[in-house]
Enzyme design. Sequence first.
Site, PDB file in Angstrom:
ATOM      1  N   ARG A   1      -9.117   9.845  10.847  1.00 48.08           N
ATOM      2  CA  ARG A   1      -8.480   9.291   9.643  1.00 48.08           C
ATOM      3  C   ARG A   1      -9.301   9.627   8.398  1.00 48.08           C
ATOM      4  O   ARG A   1      -8.759   9.818   7.315  1.00 48.08           O
ATOM      5  CB  ARG A   1      -8.302   7.779   9.774  1.00 48.08           C
ATOM      6  CG  ARG A   1      -9.600   7.014  10.034  1.00 48.08           C
ATOM      7  CD  ARG A   1      -9.395   5.517  10.103  1.00 48.08           C
ATOM      8  NE  ARG A   1     -10.657   4.849  10.436  1.00 48.08           N
ATOM      9  CZ  ARG A   1     -10.898   3.561  10.213  1.00 48.08           C
ATOM     10  NH1 ARG A   1      -9.985   2.787   9.665  1.00 48.08           N
ATOM     11  NH2 ARG A   1     -12.056   3.034  10.550  1.00 48.08           N
TER      12      ARG A   1
ATOM     13  N   SER B   1      -8.282   1.142   5.354  1.00 50.42           N
ATOM     14  CA  SER B   1      -8.167   1.402   6.791  1.00 50.42           C
ATOM     15  C   SER B   1      -7.640   2.800   7.081  1.00 50.42           C
ATOM     16  O   SER B   1      -8.030   3.425   8.069  1.00 50.42           O
ATOM     17  CB  SER B   1      -7.240   0.363   7.435  1.00 50.42           C
ATOM     18  OG  SER B   1      -7.806  -0.926   7.357  1.00 50.42           O
TER      19      SER B   1
ATOM     20  N   GLU C   1       6.426  -1.636   5.071  1.00 51.63           N
ATOM     21  CA  GLU C   1       6.494  -0.225   5.421  1.00 51.63           C
ATOM     22  C   GLU C   1       7.871   0.394   5.141  1.00 51.63           C
ATOM     23  O   GLU C   1       7.962   1.541   4.691  1.00 51.63           O
ATOM     24  CB  GLU C   1       6.127  -0.027   6.898  1.00 51.63           C
ATOM     25  CG  GLU C   1       4.662  -0.224   7.213  1.00 51.63           C
ATOM     26  CD  GLU C   1       4.293  -1.678   7.466  1.00 51.63           C
ATOM     27  OE1 GLU C   1       3.118  -1.952   7.794  1.00 51.63           O
ATOM     28  OE2 GLU C   1       5.184  -2.548   7.335  1.00 51.63           O
TER      29      GLU C   1
ATOM     30  N   PHE D   1       3.155   0.783  13.003  1.00 48.89           N
ATOM     31  CA  PHE D   1       4.040   0.187  12.010  1.00 48.89           C
ATOM     32  C   PHE D   1       4.771   1.217  11.154  1.00 48.89           C
ATOM     33  O   PHE D   1       5.882   0.961  10.684  1.00 48.89           O
ATOM     34  CB  PHE D   1       3.245  -0.779  11.129  1.00 48.89           C
ATOM     35  CG  PHE D   1       2.506  -1.817  11.930  1.00 48.89           C
ATOM     36  CD1 PHE D   1       3.135  -2.502  12.953  1.00 48.89           C
ATOM     37  CD2 PHE D   1       1.170  -2.091  11.683  1.00 48.89           C
ATOM     38  CE1 PHE D   1       2.468  -3.440  13.712  1.00 48.89           C
ATOM     39  CE2 PHE D   1       0.489  -3.032  12.445  1.00 48.89           C
ATOM     40  CZ  PHE D   1       1.131  -3.713  13.463  1.00 48.89           C
TER      41      PHE D   1
ATOM     42  N   HIS E   1      -4.804   4.907  13.351  1.00 49.22           N
ATOM     43  CA  HIS E   1      -4.983   3.948  14.445  1.00 49.22           C
ATOM     44  C   HIS E   1      -4.005   4.209  15.594  1.00 49.22           C
ATOM     45  O   HIS E   1      -3.495   3.292  16.226  1.00 49.22           O
ATOM     46  CB  HIS E   1      -4.822   2.515  13.941  1.00 49.22           C
ATOM     47  CG  HIS E   1      -5.829   2.097  12.924  1.00 49.22           C
ATOM     48  ND1 HIS E   1      -5.949   2.727  11.706  1.00 49.22           N
ATOM     49  CD2 HIS E   1      -6.744   1.089  12.921  1.00 49.22           C
ATOM     50  CE1 HIS E   1      -6.904   2.150  11.000  1.00 49.22           C
ATOM     51  NE2 HIS E   1      -7.415   1.170  11.714  1.00 49.22           N
TER      52      HIS E   1
ATOM     53  N   ASP F   1      -8.070  -4.169  18.529  1.00 46.17           N
ATOM     54  CA  ASP F   1      -6.894  -4.717  17.849  1.00 46.17           C
ATOM     55  C   ASP F   1      -5.785  -5.093  18.824  1.00 46.17           C
ATOM     56  O   ASP F   1      -4.904  -5.884  18.477  1.00 46.17           O
ATOM     57  CB  ASP F   1      -6.349  -3.715  16.828  1.00 46.17           C
ATOM     58  CG  ASP F   1      -7.237  -3.620  15.597  1.00 46.17           C
ATOM     59  OD1 ASP F   1      -8.221  -4.381  15.518  1.00 46.17           O
ATOM     60  OD2 ASP F   1      -6.952  -2.794  14.719  1.00 46.17           O
TER      61      ASP F   1
END
Length: 316
Positions: free
Chosen positions: A12, A39, A60, A85, A111, A119
């Site tokens: 990322r 993030s 989103e 998401f 992620h 998580d």
Amino acid sequence: MKYENQQSKELRAGMGVGLVEAGQKNANVVALSADVKGSVKMDGFAKEFPDRFIQCGIAEANMVGIAAGLSLCGKVPFVGGFAEFVTGRVYDQIRQVVAYSNKNVKICGSHAGISLGEDGATHQTMEDIGLMKALPNMTVLVPCDYNQARMATLAAAEHQGPVYLRLGRSKMPNFTAEGEPFQIGKAQLLVEGKDVTLFACGHLVWEALQAAEMLEKEGISAEVINIHTIKPLDTDAIIASARKTRAVVTCEEHLFNNGLGDSVAQTLALHCPTPMEYVAVNDRFGESGTPDEMLTNYGLRAANIIERVHAVLKRK
């Protein structure tokens, strides 16, 4: 071994650096975040181009709609969020307002997979590749390390049309050359071999390289090919390697269903029927644990790849 772990880095973060560079090259590049700019590593872009960054909040679907509208104004919008998401929660919007009309929107799913760890299942996704590759007009990129994530981001910015860029959270070995060209739809041969082909994507490319090195000590020559573009798939590279080795193992941090393995299996069934095994997650949701624990417990390690190699070689 040719490919060595120079320094573990987050994929990322590679996207974040690439996004800033894309913004420097093209003033039409804009970024949108679903309240997770840190993030998903869009904070660097927001700092350098505050007037080209939109914080959309935890919404989103609305974010994708805004991005579609911006693309109609000539902008090149990158939307960032957790992969679960920005694919699953917002699938209808992506289908209707991005893919259907072939809008120039780039969806950055951070992620991804199970290696994000603690998580837990609600934030982990192992079905996103299948969701995205099923959409007409959608390009699906799954880079293997930090350097390649940066180059894939730059390639996505230049590509005309919707792109899904899949990224991990955890630090992973960074082994490809800095600035190595990234060509959408062109597989990357990492190791030549003659006995079996390992087709891998994302975090599992490194595990495939480790497996190939261990197999070499057993006298087994494994070819390793990085399929960093799931769609459009480099069918020519897949067919050529399968015809050479006559045995295939696919390796991915995704469900068995609808991932890289299924794409390779379709290609081989149509053009070059070949004994094949999968290294993937078998019809399970994730759970909480460290990244190392998750990859081990879900059978996504070099040792698991070697097991599947032995199995497929018996079927040649």
